[in-house]
Design an enzyme around this catalytic site. Structure first.
Site, PDB file in Angstrom:
ATOM      1  N   LYS A 170       0.620  -1.081   0.031  1.00  0.00           N
ATOM      2  CA  LYS A 170       0.012   0.020   0.041  1.00  0.00           C
ATOM      3  C   LYS A 170       0.856   1.248   0.053  1.00  0.00           C
ATOM      4  CE  LYS A 170      -0.666  -0.130   5.074  1.00  0.00           C
ATOM      5  NZ  LYS A 170      -1.797  -0.302   6.224  1.00  0.00           N
ATOM      6  N   HIS A 171       0.421   2.386  -0.342  1.00  0.00           N
ATOM      7  CA  HIS A 171      -0.806   2.740  -1.041  1.00  0.00           C
ATOM      8  C   HIS A 171      -0.815   2.900  -2.687  1.00  0.00           C
ATOM      9  CE1 HIS A 171      -0.971   3.666   3.037  1.00  0.00           C
ATOM     10  NE2 HIS A 171      -2.397   3.286   3.107  1.00  0.00           N
ATOM     11  N   HIS A 183      -7.735  10.579   4.871  1.00  0.00           N
ATOM     12  CA  HIS A 183      -8.815  10.520   5.970  1.00  0.00           C
ATOM     13  C   HIS A 183      -9.491  11.661   5.759  1.00  0.00           C
ATOM     14  CE1 HIS A 183      -5.866   7.297   6.921  1.00  0.00           C
ATOM     15  NE2 HIS A 183      -6.980   6.660   7.591  1.00  0.00           N
ATOM     16  N   ASP A 252      -8.628   1.416  -0.581  1.00  0.00           N
ATOM     17  CA  ASP A 252      -8.518   1.841   0.812  1.00  0.00           C
ATOM     18  C   ASP A 252      -9.890   2.091   1.283  1.00  0.00           C
ATOM     19  OD1 ASP A 252      -7.416   2.545   3.143  1.00  0.00           O
ATOM     20  OD2 ASP A 252      -6.088   4.276   2.352  1.00  0.00           O
TER      21      ASP A 252
END
Length: 336
Positions: A170-171, A183, A252
């Site tokens: 990731k990512h 986020h 995600d």
């Protein structure tokens, strides 16, 4: 019974009656655990057994157990593991010791996880950190130059897979240049393709044989103005073609503020764009119902990729935990 192309969380340390019924009927491909689900080894083992019992099969159970600030299984029941930067510091002093240290660290993590029934780890991080970027990656990165990230990530993956735990790189295609935390908001990366292919994309290209990868919720302006996770062009051009990754591609967390719209909309958009699996982590039953409404059955090439990922958990190499811990502690003594 067909499986829902989703990885879902749950609300707490025990499976509720409503969650058990929902998981039985929706049949998600896999589950993911967070700190809210973790109390003790015995409790966690029972929870994993209950999750698999709800769907009637040996489903993968994921966790984020990188070490450092991203570690869901914590002291006092589990040891604390180093940051990516700590492994890089050992590697800077001695190439072989650095590779051995991160192999042992991830072999120990795999041993911790398998002991309680967890069989997949959302690690290692392959993002290349950049000055001026948001600190969401920072010391999680396995160094600050691409070749170092590649060699350390390969050793980390080997440690996990030796322990029967499937890794997730990731990512993809890279989050290190993001100037905002996905986020909270949608990052936009405007770097040239030439530079990205020499830097951010390279660790992912060198580890394109990994069984699973997690997308970056970020816009790459060299492709279009949509988040990679929901951009058919970005998934095809950057991930499948330029990087050459043909393993299982999961989004995600769909709850992150980088993506807009309802969970039903975001689930459909991610799967339509080319993600094999939608990841949704809140553990809220109403949220999971929305994911199920926007989802679809796991089939075709996506099912084949899922089966390959599952196969990486079927064997565990012999392991002397006591000896491994002693060697690991000695290697990491200068960095811990």
């Amino acid at each position: 019974m067909s499986q829902l192309a989703a990885i879902l969380g749950l609300s707490g340390p025990r499976l509720t009656v409503s969650e058990r019924t929902f998981f039985r009927d929706a049949n998600p491909w896999a589950f993911i655990l967070f700190g809210r689900n973790v109390e003790s080894p015995d409790q966690l083992r029972r929870l994993c057994d209950d999750l698999r019992g709800a769907v009637g099969r040996d489903a993968l159970i994921f966790v984020d157990q990188e070490g450092g600030r991203v570690q869901r299984l914590k002291e006092p029941h589990w040891r604390a593991y180093p940051t990516g930067a700590a492994y890089a510091a050992v590697h800077n002093d001695d190439d072989e010791k650095g590779k051995r240290a991160i192999f042992l660290g991830h072999r120990l993590i795999a041993d911790d996880l398998r002991a309680v029934g967890i069989t997949a780890n959302c690690a290692p991080v392959l993002d290349l950190p950049q000055s001026g970027a948001d600190p969401i990656i920072s010391d999680r990165a396995l160094g600050d130059w691409t070749d170092q990230i590649v060699v350390l990530a390969k050793s980390a993956m080997s440690g996990l897979m030796d322990g029967g735990v499937a890794p997730v790189i990731k990512h993809i295609p890279g989050h290190g240049r993001a100037t905002v935390d996905s986020h909270k908001a949608l990052p936009r990366i405007t770097t040239s393709r030439m530079l990205l292919e020499r830097t951010d994309f390279r660790p992912f290209r060198m580890l394109a044989d990994a069984p699973m990868a997690m997308t970056a919720h970020a816009v790459y302006s060299i492709v279009d103005e949509d988040p990679v996770t929901t951009s058919p062009k970005a998934l095809r051009d950057l991930i499948r073609t330029t990087i050459g990754f043909d393993g299982l591609l999961m989004s995600d967390d769909l709850d992150m503020k980088a993506l807009t719209g309802s969970l039903q909309f975001k689930t459909t958009a991610a799967l339509d764009a080319g993600c094999d699996i939608a990841l949704q982590c809140s553990g809220d039953l109403l949220d999971m119902i929305e994911v199920a409404k926007g989802g679809r059955s796991l089939d075709g090439r996506s099912l084949e990729r899922a089966q390959v990922a599952e196969a990486t958990t079927k064997s565990v190499a012999e392991f002397d935990r006591e000896a491994a811990e002693a060697e690991f502690d000695k290697l990491m003594a200068r960095s811990l």
